[in-house]
Design an enzyme around this catalytic site. Structure first.
Site, PDB file in Angstrom:
ATOM      1  N   LYS A  81      -0.223  -1.984  -1.230  1.00  0.00           N
ATOM      2  CA  LYS A  81       0.950  -3.088  -1.522  1.00  0.00           C
ATOM      3  C   LYS A  81       1.214  -3.756   0.293  1.00  0.00           C
ATOM      4  O   LYS A  81       1.838  -4.276  -0.523  1.00  0.00           O
ATOM      5  CB  LYS A  81       2.775  -2.071  -1.372  1.00  0.00           C
ATOM      6  CG  LYS A  81       2.632  -1.611  -2.925  1.00  0.00           C
ATOM      7  CD  LYS A  81       4.451  -1.478  -3.140  1.00  0.00           C
ATOM      8  CE  LYS A  81       4.996  -0.523  -1.719  1.00  0.00           C
ATOM      9  NZ  LYS A  81       6.358  -0.046  -2.776  1.00  0.00           N
ATOM     10  N   LYS A  87      -7.159   3.504  -2.563  1.00  0.00           N
ATOM     11  CA  LYS A  87      -5.970   2.509  -3.002  1.00  0.00           C
ATOM     12  C   LYS A  87      -5.753   1.389  -3.035  1.00  0.00           C
ATOM     13  O   LYS A  87      -5.628   1.155  -1.729  1.00  0.00           O
ATOM     14  CB  LYS A  87      -4.429   3.639  -2.828  1.00  0.00           C
ATOM     15  CG  LYS A  87      -3.548   3.897  -4.006  1.00  0.00           C
ATOM     16  CD  LYS A  87      -2.822   5.160  -3.063  1.00  0.00           C
ATOM     17  CE  LYS A  87      -1.262   3.884  -4.244  1.00  0.00           C
ATOM     18  NZ  LYS A  87      -0.477   5.378  -3.999  1.00  0.00           N
ATOM     19  N   LYS A 133       0.766   7.117   8.898  1.00  0.00           N
ATOM     20  CA  LYS A 133       1.545   5.838   9.563  1.00  0.00           C
ATOM     21  C   LYS A 133       1.377   5.791  10.797  1.00  0.00           C
ATOM     22  O   LYS A 133       1.860   4.790  11.543  1.00  0.00           O
ATOM     23  CB  LYS A 133       2.669   6.254   8.768  1.00  0.00           C
ATOM     24  CG  LYS A 133       2.904   5.510   7.729  1.00  0.00           C
ATOM     25  CD  LYS A 133       3.865   5.514   6.690  1.00  0.00           C
ATOM     26  CE  LYS A 133       3.829   4.680   5.288  1.00  0.00           C
ATOM     27  NZ  LYS A 133       5.570   4.761   4.480  1.00  0.00           N
TER      28      LYS A 133
END
Ligand code: TRP
Length: 337
Positions: free
Chosen positions: A204, A201, A119
């Protein structure tokens, strides 16, 4: 069968951030299992809004999404009577315990968290202290409720291990205070990958064609699945290196509750085109039913508020017990009532 012996029931804690769009990966990998777990465990299902602000959020959107996640929990069948459903920011003990635990977590440990490193690389302009101590807030979430099991994806396993280390460290200094939680990771075959980059993956925050949101309409779903990356082969078979087809098979099996082998059999002699249409169909059908219930739930704001109020009261009661113990142990002066 439903386990009604509450004495023996284990406690489960899990949470989803109200940022980005809840995807079919969250559904197959998490939410749908949560529904099953509610019959056997005492479950707390949190909407972890405090975690979301480690990355800059649009306030109106965060507020809207918080209620939408609640409506989705309800729409998939998570029962607010059986479980404690609440918003993290409604229970102050999360922030309070997180502060204490910050003082029992090492800089070096947090520096090693792969999610932090990812991140931080993704948002170099906002590597804030909250992003760094995010796993400590997560540890507080879990430890406050003396959770036995924490259902999470593989990517959160490192955070659960850190939670255990923090709890063991604290218990080692002050005596038995926290239950040591275990990760509860769903079996292979529930990890859903991106449709456009099937080695990653499904995310979102992917607003392109890689992710299917629980709230996507039928046309969008069909379009995204039609465009899903596959290989140059033609056989609908699960095989090493065929990440795109493997992912679509996993999605199909997940939505039809069939095994991969059964799904393969069904598409013997058929091409990728037919297969993709069938996948889109089963996904759109089930999401359509969930969306109808979602819209019904979302329209009743009074009921949503009542659920959140009740959930945060029940959660706060449990959380206080642990927090009081912690405050006593570390030596905070307590005013007797
Ligand atoms: N960090 C988790 C995620 O991004 C969300 C989360 C926050 C969580 N607190 C938690 C999950 C406690 C399980 C338990 O997926």
């Amino acid at each position: 069968m439903e386990n009604t012996n509450t004495e023996q029931r284990k406690t489960i804690f899990s949470g989803i951030q109200p940022s980005g769009n809840i995807t079919i990966g969250n559904y197959l990998g998490a939410l749908r299992n949560w529904v099953k777990l509610q019959y056997e465990y005492d479950c707390l299902y949190c909407i972890v809004d405090m975690h979301s602000i480690t990355v800059r959020q649009n306030p109106a959107e965060l507020r809207r999404r918080s209620l939408e996640v609640l409506a989705l929990y309800l729409a998939v069948g998570i029962d607010p009577e059986k479980n404690i459903i609440f918003l993290q920011s409604h229970v102050p003990a999360h922030a309070e315990l997180a502060w204490v635990l910050n003082c029992y977590t090492m800089f070096g440990e947090l520096s090693r968290m792969t999610q932090f490193k990812d991140k931080a690389a993704k948002h170099p302009e906002n590597v804030n202290a909250g992003l760094f101590t995010y796993p400590v807030l997560m540890a507080a979430d879990i430890l406050l409720y003396q959770a036995d099991l924490v259902p999470v994806g593989q990517d959160q396993k490192q955070h659960i291990e850190l939670t255990r280390d923090i709890a063991e460290r604290f218990n080692g200094i002050y005596g038995e205070t926290f239950k040591i939680p275990e990760p509860y990771i769903p079996k292979e075959g529930t990890k859903i990958m991106s449709l456009t980059e099937p080695t990653k993956k499904m995310s979102k925050s992917d607003t392109g064609g890689g992710s299917i949101s629980m709230l996507d309409d039928r046309d969008t779903i069909v379009r995204k699945i039609k465009r899903a990356v596959t290989d140059s082969g033609s056989e609908v078979k699960y095989a090493e290196g065929k990440d795109g087809i493997n992912n679509l098979l996993t999605i199909y099996a997940g939505f039809t509750r069939k095994t991969i082998a059964e799904a393969e059999k069904e598409f013997e002699g058929k091409g990728y085109g037919d297969f993709k249409l069938a996948v889109a169909e089963v996904v759109a059908d089930e999401l359509g039913r969930i969306q109808a219930e979602f819209n019904r739930r979302l329209a009743d704001k009074e009921q949503l508020n009542a659920i959140l109020k009740n959930g945060s009261e029940r959660a706060a009661y449990l959380a206080r017990k642990t927090l009081s113990k912690v405050y006593r142990k570390v030596g905070f002066y307590i005013l007797e009532k």
